[in-house]
Design a protein around this motif. Structure first.
Motif, PDB file in Angstrom:
ATOM      1  N   ILE A  66       0.855  -1.190   0.000  1.00 16.04           N
ATOM      2  CA  ILE A  66       0.000   0.000   0.000  1.00 16.04           C
ATOM      3  C   ILE A  66       0.892   1.241   0.000  1.00 16.04           C
ATOM      4  O   ILE A  66       1.785   1.376   0.846  1.00 16.04           O
ATOM      5  N   LEU A 125       1.034   8.493   0.080  1.00 12.64           N
ATOM      6  CA  LEU A 125       1.531   9.725  -0.530  1.00 12.64           C
ATOM      7  C   LEU A 125       1.286  10.897   0.407  1.00 12.64           C
ATOM      8  O   LEU A 125       0.142  11.289   0.654  1.00 12.64           O
ATOM      9  N   ALA A 162       1.151  15.601  -8.115  1.00 12.18           N
ATOM     10  CA  ALA A 162       2.410  14.897  -7.848  1.00 12.18           C
ATOM     11  C   ALA A 162       3.234  14.762  -9.132  1.00 12.18           C
ATOM     12  O   ALA A 162       2.696  14.471 -10.198  1.00 12.18           O
ATOM     13  N   PRO A 209       5.738  13.163 -11.890  1.00 12.02           N
ATOM     14  CA  PRO A 209       5.770  11.781 -12.403  1.00 12.02           C
ATOM     15  C   PRO A 209       6.724  10.876 -11.630  1.00 12.02           C
ATOM     16  O   PRO A 209       6.407   9.709 -11.387  1.00 12.02           O
ATOM     17  N   LEU A 269       4.977   9.743  -8.493  1.00 13.35           N
ATOM     18  CA  LEU A 269       3.980   8.713  -8.815  1.00 13.35           C
ATOM     19  C   LEU A 269       4.682   7.385  -9.099  1.00 13.35           C
ATOM     20  O   LEU A 269       4.214   6.321  -8.680  1.00 13.35           O
ATOM     21  N   ASP A 270       5.821   7.455  -9.784  1.00 13.33           N
ATOM     22  CA  ASP A 270       6.555   6.228 -10.133  1.00 13.33           C
ATOM     23  C   ASP A 270       7.039   5.476  -8.898  1.00 13.33           C
ATOM     24  O   ASP A 270       7.166   4.262  -8.919  1.00 13.33           O
ATOM     25  N   LEU A 294       5.505   4.812  -6.401  1.00 18.79           N
ATOM     26  CA  LEU A 294       4.424   3.975  -5.844  1.00 18.79           C
ATOM     27  C   LEU A 294       3.811   3.082  -6.930  1.00 18.79           C
ATOM     28  O   LEU A 294       2.702   2.570  -6.772  1.00 18.79           O
ATOM     29  N   ARG A 295       4.530   2.877  -8.027  1.00 18.61           N
ATOM     30  CA  ARG A 295       3.935   2.183  -9.175  1.00 18.61           C
ATOM     31  C   ARG A 295       3.642   0.707  -8.921  1.00 18.61           C
ATOM     32  O   ARG A 295       2.815   0.121  -9.606  1.00 18.61           O
ATOM     33  N   CYS A 317       2.307  -0.488  -6.215  1.00 17.26           N
ATOM     34  CA  CYS A 317       1.349  -0.631  -5.114  1.00 17.26           C
ATOM     35  C   CYS A 317       0.006  -1.191  -5.580  1.00 17.26           C
ATOM     36  O   CYS A 317      -0.439  -0.945  -6.702  1.00 17.26           O
ATOM     37  N   GLY A 318      -0.649  -1.909  -4.652  1.00 12.26           N
ATOM     38  CA  GLY A 318      -1.986  -2.434  -4.927  1.00 12.26           C
ATOM     39  C   GLY A 318      -3.075  -1.403  -4.645  1.00 12.26           C
ATOM     40  O   GLY A 318      -4.207  -1.532  -5.105  1.00 12.26           O
ATOM     41  N   ALA A 319      -2.728  -0.378  -3.882  1.00 11.83           N
ATOM     42  CA  ALA A 319      -3.643   0.737  -3.592  1.00 11.83           C
ATOM     43  C   ALA A 319      -2.790   1.823  -2.936  1.00 11.83           C
ATOM     44  O   ALA A 319      -1.676   1.557  -2.458  1.00 11.83           O
ATOM     45  N   VAL A 320      -3.323   3.042  -2.928  1.00 15.65           N
ATOM     46  CA  VAL A 320      -2.604   4.137  -2.263  1.00 15.65           C
ATOM     47  C   VAL A 320      -3.563   4.917  -1.375  1.00 15.65           C
ATOM     48  O   VAL A 320      -4.768   4.949  -1.601  1.00 15.65           O
ATOM     49  N   VAL A 321      -2.965   5.564  -0.359  1.00 14.42           N
ATOM     50  CA  VAL A 321      -3.708   6.516   0.477  1.00 14.42           C
ATOM     51  C   VAL A 321      -2.979   7.851   0.328  1.00 14.42           C
ATOM     52  O   VAL A 321      -1.739   7.906   0.473  1.00 14.42           O
ATOM     53  N   ASP A 345      -4.198  13.821  -7.703  1.00 13.67           N
ATOM     54  CA  ASP A 345      -3.238  12.715  -7.551  1.00 13.67           C
ATOM     55  C   ASP A 345      -3.973  11.386  -7.600  1.00 13.67           C
ATOM     56  O   ASP A 345      -3.508  10.424  -8.225  1.00 13.67           O
ATOM     57  N   PHE A 385      -3.342   8.129 -10.055  1.00 10.56           N
ATOM     58  CA  PHE A 385      -3.127   6.743  -9.616  1.00 10.56           C
ATOM     59  C   PHE A 385      -4.172   5.813 -10.237  1.00 10.56           C
ATOM     60  O   PHE A 385      -3.842   4.732 -10.733  1.00 10.56           O
ATOM     61  N   ARG A 427      -3.467   4.912 -13.634  1.00  8.32           N
ATOM     62  CA  ARG A 427      -2.369   3.950 -13.729  1.00  8.32           C
ATOM     63  C   ARG A 427      -2.769   2.564 -13.205  1.00  8.32           C
ATOM     64  O   ARG A 427      -1.922   1.699 -13.043  1.00  8.32           O
ATOM     65  N   ILE A 460      -4.069   1.942 -10.159  1.00 10.35           N
ATOM     66  CA  ILE A 460      -3.886   1.822  -8.708  1.00 10.35           C
ATOM     67  C   ILE A 460      -5.032   2.554  -8.007  1.00 10.35           C
ATOM     68  O   ILE A 460      -5.149   3.779  -8.114  1.00 10.35           O
ATOM     69  N   PRO A 461      -5.895   1.843  -7.286  1.00  8.71           N
ATOM     70  CA  PRO A 461      -7.006   2.527  -6.610  1.00  8.71           C
ATOM     71  C   PRO A 461      -6.496   3.422  -5.480  1.00  8.71           C
ATOM     72  O   PRO A 461      -5.487   3.104  -4.848  1.00  8.71           O
ATOM     73  N   VAL A 494      -7.341   6.100  -2.028  1.00  7.76           N
ATOM     74  CA  VAL A 494      -8.203   6.633  -0.969  1.00  7.76           C
ATOM     75  C   VAL A 494      -7.620   7.989  -0.589  1.00  7.76           C
ATOM     76  O   VAL A 494      -6.408   8.117  -0.402  1.00  7.76           O
TER      77      VAL A 494
END
Lengths: 91, 178
Positions: A31, A34, A71, A73, A76-77, A79-80, A82-86, B3, B7, B10, B12-13, B15
């Motif tokens: 996960i 950011l 953000a 590039p 963003l890269d 976290l490329r 990742c299965g999800a981000v917060v 942002d 994501f 790309r 990527i989900p 929150v």
């Protein structure tokens, strides 16, 4: 001679943004967190990281230079995989 | 939000944690970016404004209090309250109480700027409100507060989901008592 005139107002109908499917469970997922560099975002994400750890998730972190800009590039890269981000903190 | 869209694009989900006074901006941004109409509801976790003045311990407690919702939105499941039922407002609240609850976090932000937002009456779709500037020094007599028409629009945007019959917000503002 052809003269092209561009309309600076942009499109009135935005293209439909795509959204991604969410993971059913977080165990084993990476996960991304950011931090947009706004006050307290780091404290919030640090707490979320400790809670995600309890769910068996791995953590990847990235930080934006300015909360008022999208953000970069390379951020963003980071976290490329990742299965999800917060992201924190909007507003 | 932007942002999050990057994501999502790309694969990527995302929150998004956001302060609740920016709810109208999140809604407008989602529409502007062409996100599905339920995206904000599915992806944004609102925290009560202001968070910047909280101690580290209170910020941690805030995340703890919202953890179920964050987890639910990460995995796309409905959030559950402590007793296992979906959180829902009490049906016994009066329209004015519903309106007060809807602006509660926003009012807290105004309070930090030395102004108290008082919702007085709600009759026939009209919400009467009053702004009391109790600490003129907090923002130089109210200059850092939004002008009355913008405050009315913000209050309307916050209250309308709770009171769909809302037709107008009338704010008495001491900066412009006419």
């Amino acid at each position: 001679m052809t003269v092209r005139v561009y309309d600076p107002r942009g499109s009135r109908r935005p293209a439909k943004a795509e959204t991604a499917p969410r993971p059913a469970a977080l165990s084993g997922e990476t996960i991304g967190l950011l931090d947009n560099s706004k006050e307290q975002a780091d404290v919030m994400l640090e707490r979320i990281a400790s809670k995600l750890d309890g769910q068996g998730a791995r953590i990847a972190r990235a930080r934006k230079g300015s909360f008022s800009r999208v953000a970069e590039p390379d951020v963003l890269d980071q976290l490329r995989e990742c299965g999800a981000v917060v992201t924190a903190l909007g507003g | 939000m932007r942002d999050a869209v990057e994501f999502e694009r790309r694969g990527i989900p995302a929150v998004v944690l956001a302060n609740d006074v920016f709810r109208p901006i999140a809604d407008a941004t989602a529409e502007l970016l062409g996100l599905p109409s339920d995206y904000v509801e599915r992806a944004v976790v609102y925290l009560p404004h202001p968070t910047s003045i909280l101690t580290r311990e209170r910020v941690q407690a805030l995340i703890d209090a919202h953890w179920d919702e964050i987890l639910a939105k990460l995995t796309g499941r409905p959030a559950l309250s402590a007793d296992g039922a979906s959180a829902a407002p009490s049906l016994e609240e009066s329209p004015l109480e519903l309106a007060r609850r809807a602006v509660d976090a926003f009012a807290e932000g105004l309070r930090a700027d030395g102004a108290e937002l008082v919702l007085r009456t709600y009759e026939e779709g009209v919400l009467q409100a009053q702004l009391d500037i109790f600490d003129a020094a907090a923002c130089e007599g109210g200059v850092c507060l939004l002008p009355a028409p913008q405050l009315e629009a913000m209050i309307a945007a916050l209250v309308r989901p709770a009171l769909p019959g809302l037709r107008a917000v009338q704010l008495w503002d001491p900066r412009d008592p006419t």
